[in-house]
Design a protein around this motif. Structure first.
Motif, short mmCIF file in Angstrom:
data_model
loop_
_atom_site.label_atom_id
_atom_site.label_comp_id
_atom_site.label_asym_id
_atom_site.label_seq_id
_atom_site.Cartn_x
_atom_site.Cartn_y
_atom_site.Cartn_z
N LEU A 132 -17.10 -1.39 16.56
CA LEU A 132 -17.03 -2.78 16.11
C LEU A 132 -17.49 -2.84 14.67
CD1 LEU A 132 -16.67 -5.83 16.74
CD2 LEU A 132 -19.09 -5.85 17.42
N VAL A 133 -16.67 -3.43 13.82
CA VAL A 133 -16.99 -3.58 12.40
C VAL A 133 -17.10 -5.07 12.10
CG1 VAL A 133 -16.31 -3.09 10.02
CG2 VAL A 133 -15.74 -1.46 11.85
N THR A 134 -18.31 -5.56 11.88
CA THR A 134 -18.45 -6.95 11.47
C THR A 134 -18.01 -7.08 10.01
OG1 THR A 134 -20.74 -6.77 10.70
CG2 THR A 134 -20.40 -7.21 13.05
N GLY A 135 -17.37 -8.19 9.70
CA GLY A 135 -16.84 -8.34 8.34
C GLY A 135 -15.61 -7.49 8.10
N GLY A 136 -14.78 -7.34 9.13
CA GLY A 136 -13.60 -6.49 9.00
C GLY A 136 -12.53 -7.03 8.07
N SER A 137 -12.67 -8.28 7.63
CA SER A 137 -11.72 -8.83 6.67
C SER A 137 -12.23 -8.72 5.23
CB SER A 137 -11.44 -10.31 6.99
OG SER A 137 -12.65 -11.06 6.95
N GLY A 138 -13.44 -8.21 5.04
CA GLY A 138 -14.02 -8.09 3.70
C GLY A 138 -13.58 -6.83 3.00
N SER A 139 -13.95 -6.70 1.74
CA SER A 139 -13.48 -5.58 0.94
C SER A 139 -13.97 -4.24 1.47
CB SER A 139 -13.91 -5.75 -0.53
OG SER A 139 -15.31 -5.85 -0.63
N LEU A 140 -15.19 -4.19 1.99
CA LEU A 140 -15.67 -2.95 2.61
C LEU A 140 -15.21 -2.84 4.05
CD1 LEU A 140 -17.41 -0.40 2.81
CD2 LEU A 140 -19.38 -1.88 3.28
N GLY A 141 -15.36 -3.90 4.81
CA GLY A 141 -15.04 -3.85 6.23
C GLY A 141 -13.62 -3.42 6.51
N ARG A 142 -12.67 -3.91 5.71
CA ARG A 142 -11.28 -3.55 6.00
C ARG A 142 -11.03 -2.07 5.79
NH1 ARG A 142 -10.10 -7.57 1.83
NH2 ARG A 142 -10.31 -6.60 -0.22
N ARG A 143 -11.75 -1.47 4.83
CA ARG A 143 -11.58 -0.03 4.62
C ARG A 143 -12.27 0.76 5.73
NH1 ARG A 143 -7.64 1.35 3.14
NH2 ARG A 143 -8.38 3.40 2.46
N VAL A 144 -13.40 0.26 6.23
CA VAL A 144 -14.06 0.93 7.35
C VAL A 144 -13.14 0.92 8.57
CG1 VAL A 144 -16.03 0.92 8.92
CG2 VAL A 144 -16.37 0.36 6.50
N VAL A 145 -12.54 -0.25 8.87
CA VAL A 145 -11.64 -0.34 10.02
C VAL A 145 -10.45 0.61 9.85
CG1 VAL A 145 -10.06 -1.84 11.28
CG2 VAL A 145 -12.32 -2.69 10.62
N ALA A 146 -9.83 0.60 8.68
CA ALA A 146 -8.64 1.42 8.46
C ALA A 146 -8.96 2.91 8.56
CB ALA A 146 -8.03 1.09 7.09
N ARG A 147 -10.07 3.32 7.96
CA ARG A 147 -10.41 4.74 7.95
C ARG A 147 -10.94 5.17 9.32
NH1 ARG A 147 -9.66 6.68 2.90
NH2 ARG A 147 -10.94 8.56 3.11
N ALA A 148 -11.59 4.25 10.03
CA ALA A 148 -12.02 4.56 11.39
C ALA A 148 -10.83 4.81 12.29
CB ALA A 148 -12.87 3.41 11.93
#
Length: 282
Positions: free
Chosen positions: A6-22
């Motif tokens: 679970l990535v909180t802030g998945g629409s933010g500049s960091l969160g979206r990269r965490v989701v994509a790379r995860a």
């Protein structure tokens, strides 16, 4: 461990990269948003509401959480400080990686290792320091990642600001005496994923290899993106008498020894040919 993340802030500049790379690394990644869904953020979550936090974590049932969400403004204490506490409480028994900031420091000391006590000088830094305290108190096994300016994909706040200043869309300046250690968003995301899969507990500094002023970083962004560096207004904290942290250099020896992710310096990842040329037309 790689499972559901679970990535909180998945629409933010960091969160979206965490989701994509995860997702690319084999995680089943679920990102959250507050205002508008995105490809990397499909679950609505208001971290200011403890009941909403409990509901989302129960429904997603993650194996690990990267808490990358924070306030929507620099002075949003309920989201930045209280929100972190709500996540830590609701995440009991779940691996938690909390994203913090070098803003917890005053900048008077220059270099800061993981044992340096926070001494913030403005509201955002105070909220981030309070968030750290809450997370450590609730979950001593959590990883607390202090980082610095995040950029590299064209969407970082400093990249956007540089473009806006050059285009005259905003007034202001980049300071020649405000020093940071910028990190590439992908390097930070990969480090967070490493920590989510591990068991490191406590504070870890994750920042880039190069100490550089905000002005000089803006020059690098301009050169990379085909802008005129001479059009960037320069300023000085000292001349303007501003109470902002001047020199925040996070010591990253521990992260370099612990992580397989290489933390590049800005002079390597922000250079002509290294990334985006066109960003943002507003």
């Amino acid at each position: 461990m790689i499972g559901r993340l679970l990535v909180t802030g998945g629409s933010g500049s960091l969160g979206r990269r965490v989701v994509a790379r995860a997702a690319a690394a084999g995680w089943e990644a679920v990102g959250t948003y507050l205002s508008a869904p995105a490809a990397t953020a499909t679950v609505r979550l208001d971290i200011r509401d403890p009941a909403d936090v409990r509901r989302v974590i129960a429904e997603v049932a993650p194996d690990a959480i990267v808490h990358a969400a924070a306030g929507r403004s620099r002075d949003d204490w309920p989201a930045t400080a209280d929100g972190a506490a709500h996540v830590a409480v609701a995440a009991a028994g779940i691996r938690l990686v909390h994203v913090s900031s070098d803003a917890v420091f005053s900048g008077r000391q220059g270099e800061y290792d993981e044992d340096a006590p926070p001494d913030p000088v403005y509201a955002y830094g105070a909220a981030k320091a309070a968030a750290e305290t809450a997370v450590r108190a609730v979950d001593p096994g959590a990883a607390i990642v202090r980082t610095s300016l995040i950029l590299g994909d064209g969407r970082g706040a400093h990249e956007v600001l540089t473009h806006d200043l050059v285009a005259g869309r905003v007034r202001g300046a980049l300071f020649t005496d405000e020093v940071r250690k910028p990190v590439h968003v992908d390097d930070l995301a990969d480090a967070l994923l490493e920590l989510a899969a591990g068991d490191y507990a406590g504070v870890l500094n994750v920042a880039g290899a190069d100490a550089i002023s905000r002005y000089d970083l803006g020059v690098l962004v301009a050169l990379r993106d085909g802008l005129d560096p001479a059009a960037i207004p320069a300023g000085s904290l000292a001349q303007l008498g501003l109470s902002r942290p001047p020199d925040l250099r996070l010591v990253t020896d521990r992260a370099r020894a612990l992580l397989s992710t290489r933390l590049r310096g800005a002079t390597e990842f922000v250079r002509p040919g290294s990334g985006p040329r066109t960003i943002l037309a507003r």
